[in-house]
Enzyme design. Structure first.
Site, PDB file in Angstrom:
ATOM      1  N   LYS A 295       3.612 -56.763 -52.153  1.00 48.98           N
ATOM      2  CA  LYS A 295       4.442 -55.645 -52.784  1.00 48.98           C
ATOM      3  C   LYS A 295       5.553 -56.808 -54.240  1.00 48.98           C
ATOM      4  CE  LYS A 295       5.762 -50.594 -53.928  1.00 48.98           C
ATOM      5  NZ  LYS A 295       6.244 -49.463 -52.997  1.00 48.98           N
ATOM      6  N   GLU A 386       2.058 -34.279 -46.511  1.00 52.39           N
ATOM      7  CA  GLU A 386       2.838 -32.780 -46.763  1.00 52.39           C
ATOM      8  C   GLU A 386       2.369 -31.576 -45.479  1.00 52.39           C
ATOM      9  OE1 GLU A 386       3.459 -35.397 -49.720  1.00 52.39           O
ATOM     10  OE2 GLU A 386       1.475 -34.573 -49.443  1.00 52.39           O
ATOM     11  N   ARG A 414       1.267 -28.827 -51.982  1.00 54.71           N
ATOM     12  CA  ARG A 414       0.594 -29.977 -51.104  1.00 54.71           C
ATOM     13  C   ARG A 414       0.397 -28.762 -49.837  1.00 54.71           C
ATOM     14  NH1 ARG A 414      -1.299 -35.190 -53.404  1.00 54.71           N
ATOM     15  NH2 ARG A 414      -1.723 -35.854 -50.774  1.00 54.71           N
TER      16      ARG A 414
END
Length: 648
Positions: A295, A386, A414
């Site tokens: 990253k 979630e 969600r």
């Protein structure tokens, strides 16, 4: 990056001439490393002045080039998960010159958006949906008998693949006829550990055409000898995966599924990626290619601290100094609401051993990291899951703890079933700390937290509240910690308005609002920090001789009916203002009460986010667009006052 840096800029001799992936595919393989270098320079120059999601896109440059080089996009489909890594994709698909408008009002979206480009095959912004969406496309292509066969690729990160939806997609892919290719972009979590040269050799040989032709011929021979059948293909595949695991002394989570696994492969070797993708793209059946990336690749500050450089804000491209780090002054500034939450949660946890914190892969994004840094055993980061976060909180609460669940408003959507089924029905003491509620600005349509009031108001027994400032947030959290039932507290992204916010905690009366100003002409009812826009509007109106009463409801459920009765008794027309969808929110709750009391004749003007999806822009621009800024509020008050006068 400025709009003058376009295709003619000699800084980007290759990238500057690409208006579509077809232009990329005309280049020789030897030119592709330079294309990757130009893309990184472009991203650094552009994002240093117009902030966005930096590190993820830097890490996916070679993958992006390889995908568009090997696959015939847009006929072939690439489905990006979340979309944080898709800036390079935008540069190659006709949006390079428009990139200075990225995440700006009336500009291009910061995420893949099918309304923006045919190359953006599916809406992205929330994690873990790429495999399911791509599988649907792959199955549809088979059913449509597309000719030539349409290739479908899902690109998913190592964090997103931990989400439950991703596992549901994987499970279904293993049991549905399809030729889906899943690319796992692993830039952090190690699913398969590297073990040296033998591992690298096997990773390459098992993706080669020669190996797979031999493998296919062996399968056909065994089938002809009636030693295997199509029904037993899964068993053979699992045996093959197990054999590879034995040889490499490794395990991977896909070996028990009927999904062929390849890799890991160096995700920054564009030539190797192209060879690997070319070798496996025509294979039948679902398959997963595991690539390893870094990253922030290509920019040292981002490589060293990828979390900070996920979305670093403005920075100096030469030094890597971020504007947020260098803007230090002695003058006190209001804190971010999330930092008030984090600081207050730590205070509450120190006084109450029952309190724990839960986050879904957002410890720093929600500032629950403040508690985590002091009491790490009292914080649970459950990853991008979630629904699990909410049910997990329910389990903790059932056994006597009091969880504070910090999740962005748009992501809490969600877990709606879990809120109802696993918390509210049992009246468990779980506090939902809903960050990024309301219009969030540049992240746009997939991230605006505008639906939580409407979907939470419908849940029986759930208290829903919104503080107008930092002090109120602290008091709501303290009140929630003493409340033995579920409660939701919503607050916005960004800074508040108070510098002297660290006040002593006090209990609030559930369902009690506050009258902020008297008035004889119109009553304005607001909830949350949008009260500041109301105050500004009232100041303008007072200069015109218009007298406005202002009420802060604080609690959206239960409503302070005493306030509404006071307004009814005064026969005042009403304007409601909320930073959320106008359907089902504060205005709807007020309208319902007026009707129940037989006073549906009282003029009511509801201001909020209209019944449409809102794109990106600054919060100020979007409030103006939605008609909930001071100017629009003042106009609404003037209009309803005139209507009332004419009616009389």
């Amino acid at each position: 990056m400025t709009t003058s840096e376009k295709a003619t800029d000699n800084t980007y001799p290759l990238l500057g001439k690409m208006d579509s992936p077809a232009d990329l595919r005309r280049l020789p393989l030897t030119s592709l490393p330079e294309v990757c270098g130009e893309m990184r320079r472009f991203l650094i120059n552009s994002l240093s002045g117009n902030p966005g999601h930096f590190a993820s896109s830097m890490g996916a440059v070679e993958l992006t080039v390889a995908l568009h080089y090997v696959f015939n996009t847009p006929y072939d489909r690439i489905v990006w998960d979340v979309g944080h890594q898709a800036y390079g994709h935008k540069l190659l698909t006709g949006r390079r010159d428009a990139f200075p408008t990225n995440r700006k009002f009336n500009g291009i979206s910061g995420f893949p958006n099918p309304d923006e480009s045919e190359y953006d095959t599916f809406t992205a912004g929330h994690a873990s949906n790429s495999i399911s969406a791509a599988l649907g496309m792959a199955v549809a292509s088979r059913m449509n008998t597309d000719s030539p066969e349409r290739k479908v690729v899902a690109v998913i990160g190592d964090a997103s693949i931990s989400g439950g939806l991703a596992f549901e997609g994987l499970n279904n892919a293993a049991n549905t006829p399809n030729n889906l290719l899943i690319i796992l972009n692993d830039n952090n979590m190690s699913i398969d550990a590297n073990v040296g040269a033998l591992h690298s050799y096997l990773a390459q040989i098992t993706t080669s055409r020669g190996y797979n032709n031999l493998r296919y011929k062996l399968y056909k021979l065994l089938k002809k000898m009636h030693l295997v059948s199509d029904q037993r293909k899964g068993s053979i595949l699992r045996f093959n995966n197990s054999l590879k695991a034995l040889l490499t002394r490794e395990q991977n989570i896909f070996e028990g599924l009927n999904v062929r696994y390849f890799g890991p492969v160096d995700g920054h070797d564009v030539g190797l990626l192209i060879k690997t993708l070319s070798d496996i793209k025509d294979m039948t059946g679902p398959k997963i290619l595991h690539i390893k990336t870094v990253k922030g690749k290509g920019y040292e500050p981002a490589e060293k601290n990828p979390a900070v450089w996920h979305a670093p804000g403005k920075f100096d491209p030469a030094t890597g100094e971020r504007e947020e780090d260098c803007c230090r002054c002695d003058k006190p500034v209001p804190p971010k609401f999330q930092d008030v939450f984090g600081t207050t949660l730590l205070e509450l946890a120190r006084e109450d051993s029952r309190i724990v914190g839960i986050t879904a892969a957002m410890p720093s994004g929600t500032s629950i990291s403040i508690l985590q840094g002091v009491m790490p055993d009292r914080v649970f980061d459950v990853g991008i899951s979630e629904g699990h976060a909410v049910t997990f909180a329910g389990g903790l609460a059932k056994e006597g703890l009091h969880p504070f669940v910090a999740i962005y408003s748009s992501f809490l959507q969600r877990s709606y079933d879990q809120i109802i089924h696993d918390v509210a029905i049992q009246r468990l003491p779980v506090t939902f700390c809903i960050d990024r509620a309301g219009l969030v600005g540049e992240d746009g349509v997939t991230h605006h937290g505008i639906f939580d009031i409407a979907y939470l108001r419908a849940v029986p027994g759930l208290v829903v509240a919104s503080p107008r400032d930092e002090e109120a947030l602290r008091n709501l959290m303290f009140t929630a910690s003493r409340y033995n039932a579920p409660m939701a507290v919503r607050y916005p992204r960004g800074k508040g308005s108070m510098t002297d916010w660290h006040t002593p905690l006090r209990l609030l009366e559930i369902g009690k609002g506050e009258k902020l100003s008297d008035g004889r002409d119109v009553a304005v009812i607001s909830s949350g920090p949008i009260a500041s826009e109301v105050s500004e509007a009232i100041a303008r109106l007072e200069a015109e001789g218009v007298s406005v009463a202002h009420y802060d409801m604080t609690f959206l459920k239960p409503l302070d009916t005493a306030i509404l009765d006071e307004i009814i008794a005064a026969e005042l027309p009403v304007v409601t203002v909320e930073d959320g969808t106008v359907i089902g929110g504060l205005g709807s709750a007020v309208a319902d009460y007026l009707t129940e009391k037989g006073r549906g004749d009282i003029p009511l003007h509801k201001l909020g986010v209209p019944d449409c999806f809102i794109a990106q822009g600054t919060v100020a621009q979007l409030r103006h667009l939605c008609g909930i800024d001071a100017e629009a509020i003042a106009d609404a008050v003037r209009e309803i006052q005139l209507q009332t006068l004419h009616a009389r």
